[in-house]
Design a protein around this motif. Structure first.
Motif, PDB file in Angstrom:
ATOM      1  N   PRO A 404      26.253 -50.339  -5.909  1.00 56.94           N
ATOM      2  CA  PRO A 404      25.851 -49.953  -4.564  1.00 56.94           C
ATOM      3  C   PRO A 404      26.456 -50.834  -3.491  1.00 56.94           C
ATOM      4  CG  PRO A 404      23.986 -49.799  -6.058  1.00 56.94           C
ATOM      5  CD  PRO A 404      25.114 -50.423  -6.823  1.00 56.94           C
ATOM      6  N   GLY A 405      26.658 -52.122  -3.778  1.00 57.29           N
ATOM      7  CA  GLY A 405      27.227 -53.014  -2.786  1.00 57.29           C
ATOM      8  C   GLY A 405      28.732 -52.991  -2.768  1.00 57.29           C
ATOM      9  N   GLY A 406      29.373 -52.233  -3.645  1.00 57.28           N
ATOM     10  CA  GLY A 406      30.822 -52.103  -3.642  1.00 57.28           C
ATOM     11  C   GLY A 406      31.531 -52.924  -4.694  1.00 57.28           C
ATOM     12  N   PRO A 449       5.533 -47.636 -17.907  1.00 62.47           N
ATOM     13  CA  PRO A 449       5.350 -47.753 -16.456  1.00 62.47           C
ATOM     14  C   PRO A 449       5.591 -46.416 -15.764  1.00 62.47           C
ATOM     15  CG  PRO A 449       7.498 -48.592 -17.086  1.00 62.47           C
ATOM     16  CD  PRO A 449       6.767 -48.303 -18.364  1.00 62.47           C
ATOM     17  N   LYS A 450       4.917 -46.212 -14.653  1.00 66.35           N
ATOM     18  CA  LYS A 450       5.125 -44.972 -13.902  1.00 66.35           C
ATOM     19  C   LYS A 450       6.486 -44.993 -13.210  1.00 66.35           C
ATOM     20  CE  LYS A 450       3.210 -41.964 -10.328  1.00 66.35           C
ATOM     21  NZ  LYS A 450       2.096 -41.718  -9.372  1.00 66.35           N
ATOM     22  N   SER A 451       6.790 -46.117 -12.577  1.00 64.52           N
ATOM     23  CA  SER A 451       8.067 -46.251 -11.877  1.00 64.52           C
ATOM     24  C   SER A 451       9.058 -47.037 -12.716  1.00 64.52           C
ATOM     25  CB  SER A 451       7.858 -46.963 -10.531  1.00 64.52           C
ATOM     26  OG  SER A 451       6.968 -46.240  -9.707  1.00 64.52           O
ATOM     27  N   THR A 452      10.322 -46.797 -12.503  1.00 68.54           N
ATOM     28  CA  THR A 452      11.359 -47.545 -13.199  1.00 68.54           C
ATOM     29  C   THR A 452      11.286 -49.014 -12.833  1.00 68.54           C
ATOM     30  OG1 THR A 452      12.827 -45.642 -13.363  1.00 68.54           O
ATOM     31  CG2 THR A 452      13.860 -47.821 -13.430  1.00 68.54           C
ATOM     32  N   THR A 453      11.452 -49.881 -13.811  1.00 69.89           N
ATOM     33  CA  THR A 453      11.427 -51.323 -13.561  1.00 69.89           C
ATOM     34  C   THR A 453      12.769 -51.926 -13.950  1.00 69.89           C
ATOM     35  OG1 THR A 453      10.566 -51.864 -15.771  1.00 69.89           O
ATOM     36  CG2 THR A 453       8.952 -51.402 -14.033  1.00 69.89           C
ATOM     37  N   VAL A 454      13.131 -52.995 -13.255  1.00 68.45           N
ATOM     38  CA  VAL A 454      14.367 -53.728 -13.536  1.00 68.45           C
ATOM     39  C   VAL A 454      14.018 -55.212 -13.626  1.00 68.45           C
ATOM     40  CG1 VAL A 454      16.683 -54.333 -12.754  1.00 68.45           C
ATOM     41  CG2 VAL A 454      15.790 -52.020 -12.349  1.00 68.45           C
ATOM     42  N   GLY A 455      14.159 -55.793 -14.812  1.00 68.82           N
ATOM     43  CA  GLY A 455      13.922 -57.218 -15.005  1.00 68.82           C
ATOM     44  C   GLY A 455      15.233 -57.908 -15.350  1.00 68.82           C
ATOM     45  N   TYR A 456      15.230 -59.218 -15.283  1.00 70.47           N
ATOM     46  CA  TYR A 456      16.468 -59.931 -15.594  1.00 70.47           C
ATOM     47  C   TYR A 456      16.173 -61.312 -16.170  1.00 70.47           C
ATOM     48  CZ  TYR A 456      15.610 -62.223 -11.059  1.00 70.47           C
ATOM     49  OH  TYR A 456      15.043 -62.913 -10.013  1.00 70.47           O
ATOM     50  N   GLY A 457      17.110 -61.769 -17.007  1.00 73.90           N
ATOM     51  CA  GLY A 457      17.043 -63.112 -17.556  1.00 73.90           C
ATOM     52  C   GLY A 457      17.827 -64.070 -16.687  1.00 73.90           C
ATOM     53  N   ALA A 464      21.076 -57.714 -11.424  1.00 74.27           N
ATOM     54  CA  ALA A 464      19.812 -56.983 -11.466  1.00 74.27           C
ATOM     55  C   ALA A 464      19.457 -56.400 -10.100  1.00 74.27           C
ATOM     56  CB  ALA A 464      18.696 -57.903 -11.952  1.00 74.27           C
ATOM     57  N   GLU A 465      19.721 -57.148  -9.047  1.00 76.26           N
ATOM     58  CA  GLU A 465      19.408 -56.643  -7.712  1.00 76.26           C
ATOM     59  C   GLU A 465      20.259 -55.427  -7.371  1.00 76.26           C
ATOM     60  OE1 GLU A 465      19.888 -60.101  -5.285  1.00 76.26           O
ATOM     61  OE2 GLU A 465      17.799 -60.776  -5.601  1.00 76.26           O
ATOM     62  N   GLN A 466      21.516 -55.440  -7.794  1.00 68.58           N
ATOM     63  CA  GLN A 466      22.382 -54.278  -7.570  1.00 68.58           C
ATOM     64  C   GLN A 466      21.907 -53.076  -8.391  1.00 68.58           C
ATOM     65  OE1 GLN A 466      24.613 -53.951  -5.384  1.00 68.58           O
ATOM     66  NE2 GLN A 466      25.482 -55.946  -4.860  1.00 68.58           N
ATOM     67  N   VAL A 467      21.502 -53.340  -9.645  1.00 63.52           N
ATOM     68  CA  VAL A 467      21.000 -52.252 -10.481  1.00 63.52           C
ATOM     69  C   VAL A 467      19.707 -51.700  -9.906  1.00 63.52           C
ATOM     70  CG1 VAL A 467      20.040 -51.697 -12.757  1.00 63.52           C
ATOM     71  CG2 VAL A 467      22.120 -53.082 -12.579  1.00 63.52           C
ATOM     72  N   ALA A 468      18.830 -52.588  -9.451  1.00 63.23           N
ATOM     73  CA  ALA A 468      17.552 -52.156  -8.887  1.00 63.23           C
ATOM     74  C   ALA A 468      17.755 -51.270  -7.670  1.00 63.23           C
ATOM     75  CB  ALA A 468      16.699 -53.375  -8.540  1.00 63.23           C
ATOM     76  N   ALA A 469      18.785 -51.583  -6.882  1.00 61.19           N
ATOM     77  CA  ALA A 469      19.060 -50.767  -5.702  1.00 61.19           C
ATOM     78  C   ALA A 469      19.399 -49.332  -6.078  1.00 61.19           C
ATOM     79  CB  ALA A 469      20.217 -51.393  -4.909  1.00 61.19           C
ATOM     80  N   ARG A 470      19.974 -49.167  -7.247  1.00 62.10           N
ATOM     81  CA  ARG A 470      20.316 -47.817  -7.741  1.00 62.10           C
ATOM     82  C   ARG A 470      19.060 -46.962  -7.906  1.00 62.10           C
ATOM     83  NH1 ARG A 470      23.854 -44.814 -11.049  1.00 62.10           N
ATOM     84  NH2 ARG A 470      22.913 -43.883 -12.905  1.00 62.10           N
ATOM     85  N   TYR A 471      17.943 -47.624  -8.256  1.00 61.91           N
ATOM     86  CA  TYR A 471      16.702 -46.884  -8.496  1.00 61.91           C
ATOM     87  C   TYR A 471      15.689 -47.020  -7.361  1.00 61.91           C
ATOM     88  CZ  TYR A 471      18.741 -46.998 -13.148  1.00 61.91           C
ATOM     89  OH  TYR A 471      19.605 -46.873 -14.206  1.00 61.91           O
ATOM     90  N   GLY A 472      16.066 -47.774  -6.326  1.00 66.80           N
ATOM     91  CA  GLY A 472      15.160 -47.930  -5.189  1.00 66.80           C
ATOM     92  C   GLY A 472      13.955 -48.794  -5.505  1.00 66.80           C
ATOM     93  N   VAL A 473      14.122 -49.796  -6.400  1.00 69.53           N
ATOM     94  CA  VAL A 473      13.016 -50.694  -6.750  1.00 69.53           C
ATOM     95  C   VAL A 473      13.489 -52.132  -6.593  1.00 69.53           C
ATOM     96  CG1 VAL A 473      12.027 -49.031  -8.360  1.00 69.53           C
ATOM     97  CG2 VAL A 473      13.664 -50.736  -9.202  1.00 69.53           C
ATOM     98  N   ALA A 474      12.579 -53.082  -6.760  1.00 64.62           N
ATOM     99  CA  ALA A 474      12.918 -54.495  -6.674  1.00 64.62           C
ATOM    100  C   ALA A 474      13.141 -55.052  -8.064  1.00 64.62           C
ATOM    101  CB  ALA A 474      11.808 -55.268  -5.981  1.00 64.62           C
ATOM    102  N   GLY A 496      15.882 -37.962 -13.704  1.00 64.26           N
ATOM    103  CA  GLY A 496      17.293 -37.744 -13.951  1.00 64.26           C
ATOM    104  C   GLY A 496      18.114 -38.798 -13.243  1.00 64.26           C
ATOM    105  N   PRO A 497      19.435 -38.807 -13.428  1.00 67.39           N
ATOM    106  CA  PRO A 497      20.286 -39.814 -12.793  1.00 67.39           C
ATOM    107  C   PRO A 497      20.143 -39.797 -11.277  1.00 67.39           C
ATOM    108  CG  PRO A 497      21.510 -38.559 -14.424  1.00 67.39           C
ATOM    109  CD  PRO A 497      20.202 -37.859 -14.229  1.00 67.39           C
ATOM    110  N   PRO A 498      20.114 -40.988 -10.637  1.00 57.53           N
ATOM    111  CA  PRO A 498      20.058 -41.036  -9.182  1.00 57.53           C
ATOM    112  C   PRO A 498      21.244 -40.309  -8.572  1.00 57.53           C
ATOM    113  CG  PRO A 498      19.652 -43.201 -10.158  1.00 57.53           C
ATOM    114  CD  PRO A 498      20.118 -42.304 -11.257  1.00 57.53           C
ATOM    115  N   ALA A 499      21.071 -39.858  -7.365  1.00 55.89           N
ATOM    116  CA  ALA A 499      22.129 -39.097  -6.691  1.00 55.89           C
ATOM    117  C   ALA A 499      23.385 -39.921  -6.517  1.00 55.89           C
ATOM    118  CB  ALA A 499      21.634 -38.622  -5.330  1.00 55.89           C
ATOM    119  N   THR A 500      23.239 -41.253  -6.464  1.00 52.58           N
ATOM    120  CA  THR A 500      24.398 -42.118  -6.272  1.00 52.58           C
ATOM    121  C   THR A 500      25.114 -42.447  -7.564  1.00 52.58           C
ATOM    122  OG1 THR A 500      22.954 -44.032  -6.453  1.00 52.58           O
ATOM    123  CG2 THR A 500      23.394 -43.199  -4.251  1.00 52.58           C
ATOM    124  N   GLY A 501      24.565 -41.995  -8.685  1.00 58.87           N
ATOM    125  CA  GLY A 501      25.157 -42.349  -9.973  1.00 58.87           C
ATOM    126  C   GLY A 501      25.803 -41.156 -10.630  1.00 58.87           C
ATOM    127  N   ALA A 502      26.700 -41.423 -11.534  1.00 65.23           N
ATOM    128  CA  ALA A 502      27.385 -40.346 -12.220  1.00 65.23           C
ATOM    129  C   ALA A 502      26.571 -39.776 -13.346  1.00 65.23           C
ATOM    130  CB  ALA A 502      28.724 -40.867 -12.771  1.00 65.23           C
TER     131      ALA A 502
END
Length: 534
Positions: A404-406, A449-457, A464-474, A496-502
């Motif tokens: 998302p950030g390029g 979980p009801k909403s998609t979650t993104v965790g990171y080591g 992780a922050e870039q991936v989270a932006a794909r799903y609109g979560v933190a 289904g896949p986000p509109a910004t993803g293939a």
């Protein structure tokens, strides 16, 4: 002798060794553990310990090791006989073990087969259970297709026939024929999974009972109340129900009920497969109890466990417990995930119900999880991909060729599906790999979980922050995520896949399962507490 009483070595060693001994037996349906609070005389731990040469016998032709990791096979033997082949008293079998009316029930089936992969440099331990009725090619038995649990018994009885004319004592005949059973089991599992088996621990019903007796009460947790009445105490092979009755939630079990808990297969929605999850949960509960109760710091309680190990458990003779303990600090820290290898269906063979399996899929799952089949480099790193990208006009390039950030991302991404969208984890994994990430684990989530979650080591926050932006979560830091990993759990609201993803489609071969998916039989059971199961 196939089994021997080992008294080798007179040096001094940490209770890492001791806890490892307890670990081996208890983990066959209990726990593995390590500790380092004082020093024991080595001979006090090894004198009287039953050992086996079976691992040495199957090393030739084993798949190669890629590193110093350890693959430990835990064997739970469904036998109502002691180490010398003497039948257990009928009242012990029926009243203490809740295992039918007499020792004549059952034989030498391995009703628990679990491989624990312990990484060389620490990290999450992967435990994989093999359903006992999986229909596989056996090795060292009669070489035919059988339920995997039967390899031990078939090879044992074949060895008895060959040894019958040597005028061996009853106890020696039992030891040598059991050794043949172990060799067949180890070789069959090794071939089925496609990885080398380094060590093993074997415990039978009375061994489990004695271990549980030394540890009782043991807490377990059920999703729903259970009632498993004993239909019959006649001398049938399976012995009927266990008599277990427990409410939903947490219960404290004595040794008899603990054995019933891990043996129940009737009156469960998943039958044998739910029993496998019970065994995994029990190991987690015992490990948690040992840690919470400070058993590893109590010399008296540890010694009582060692005495049980010496009486009821067989370990391979090449197992250096000190070395093993130094490799396995995460076993007592809850950093273990239990999964059950998948079956493809059911059928009847020779009048018996069996699980059908896909051997190629099993090997792919196991080898990827244990590092024998490293994930391929991200597409951007290959010459073919670079050439394709150069020939693709920018206007028609897939939307997932950049984050998302390029910028392109670095790190490993694990994707788990908790939604109702089929093959979503595999599709999302490929889309995220296209952003530059390396493919990690793919499968079904044990949480919902009801909403998609993104965790990171550690070290993976930016990705992780870039991936989270794909799903609109933190994105959030996760203690359970490996260093450098981003962990995505697709929530129940995922459509289904986000509109910004293939996105992506299932495998190019038209199969239902994407090529990179790692399906498991039911949800994972995670150590570190008292997990609830059916």
């Amino acid at each position: 002798m196939a089994e021997q009483q080992s008294g080798r070595g007179r040096g001094r060693v940490s209770p890492l060794v001791a806890a490892g001994r307890v670990a081996a037996c208890t983990a066959s349906l209990a726990v593995l553990g390590t500790s380092g609070f004082t020093w024991y005389a080595y001979h006090s731990l090894t004198d009287g310990l039953s050992t086996s040469q079976a691992v040495e016998a199957i090393r030739k032709g084993a798949p190669p090791h890629l590193d110093n990791s350890v693959n430990l096979l835990l064997i739970g033997l469904d036998s109502r006989f002691d180490m010398d082949g003497n039948p257990l008293p009928d009242n012990v079998v029926s009243e203490d073990l809740h295992a039918g009316s007499s020792s004549n029930i059952g034989g030498y089936n391995t009703n628990t087969l679990m491989v624990m992969h312990i990484p060389a440099n620490g990290g999450k331990v992967t435990a994989l259970s093999i359903p006992r009725d999986d229909y596989v090619q056996t090795v060292g038995a009669d070489g035919r297709m059988h339920k995997i649990k039967e390899a031990y018994e078939i090879a044992k009885y074949a060895a008895e026939q060959k040894l019958g004319g040597k005028k061996l004592s009853h106890a020696e005949l039992e030891r040598q024929s059991r050794e043949a059973g172990r060799k067949s089991t180890l070789a069959t599992v090794q071939q089925f999974l496609g990885i080398p088996i380094d060590h093993f621990a074997e415990v039978n019903l009375i061994g489990f009972y004695d271990i549980a007796k030394a540890l009782e009460p043991i807490q377990v947790c059920l999703n729903n109340a259970v009632s498993d009445p004993i239909v019959s105490r006649t001398a049938t092979r399976e012995g009927g129900g266990t008599g277990l009755r427990l409410p939903a939630g947490i219960s404290s079990l004595n040794a008899s009920d603990a054995l019933s808990f891990v043996r129940q297969r009737h009156n469960l929605p998943g039958g044998d497969l739910d029993r496998t999850h019970r065994q995994q949960a029990f190991i987690s509960s015992v490990e948690y109890k040992l840690k919470q109760d400070g058993v590893f710091g109590d010399l008296g309680r540890m010694q009582s466990l060692f005495d049980v190990v010496k009486k009821d458990v067989v370990l391979d003779s090449s197992w250096n417990i000190l070395d093993f303990a130094q490799q396995a600090p995460n076993l007592t820290g809850g950093n273990v995930e239990f999964n059950t290898l998948p079956i493809s269906g059911f059928k009847t063979v020779g009048g018996e119900a069996v699980n059908t399996v896909d051997p190629a899929l099993i090997k792919r799952i196991v080898q990827q999880l244990t590092g024998h089949d490293p994930a391929p480099p991200p597409p951007a790193a290959t010459a073919a991909t670079a050439a394709t990208a150069a020939e693709t006009p920018a206007a028609t390039a897939p939307a997932a060729t950049a984050a998302p950030g390029g910028e392109r991302l670095t790190g490993t991404v694990d994707v788990f599906n908790a939604s109702s969208v089929g093959h979503a984890a595999g599709a999302e994994s490929r889309a995220l790999v296209a952003l530059g990430l390396t493919e990690g684990r793919i499968g079904t989530s044990g949480s919902h979980p009801k909403s998609t979650t993104v965790g990171y080591g550690s070290g993976a926050r930016a990705a992780a922050e870039q991936v989270a932006a794909r799903y609109g979560v933190a994105a959030t830091a996760s203690d359970s995520a490996p260093a450098g990993h981003v962990v995505v759990v697709l929530g129940s609201s995922y459509a289904g896949p986000p509109a910004t993803g293939a996105g992506s489609t299932p495998g190019s071969d038209g199969s239902d399962e994407p090529e990179s998916a790692l399906p498991m039989q039911g949800p994972a059971v995670k150590a570190g507490g008292i997990p609830c199961v059916n």
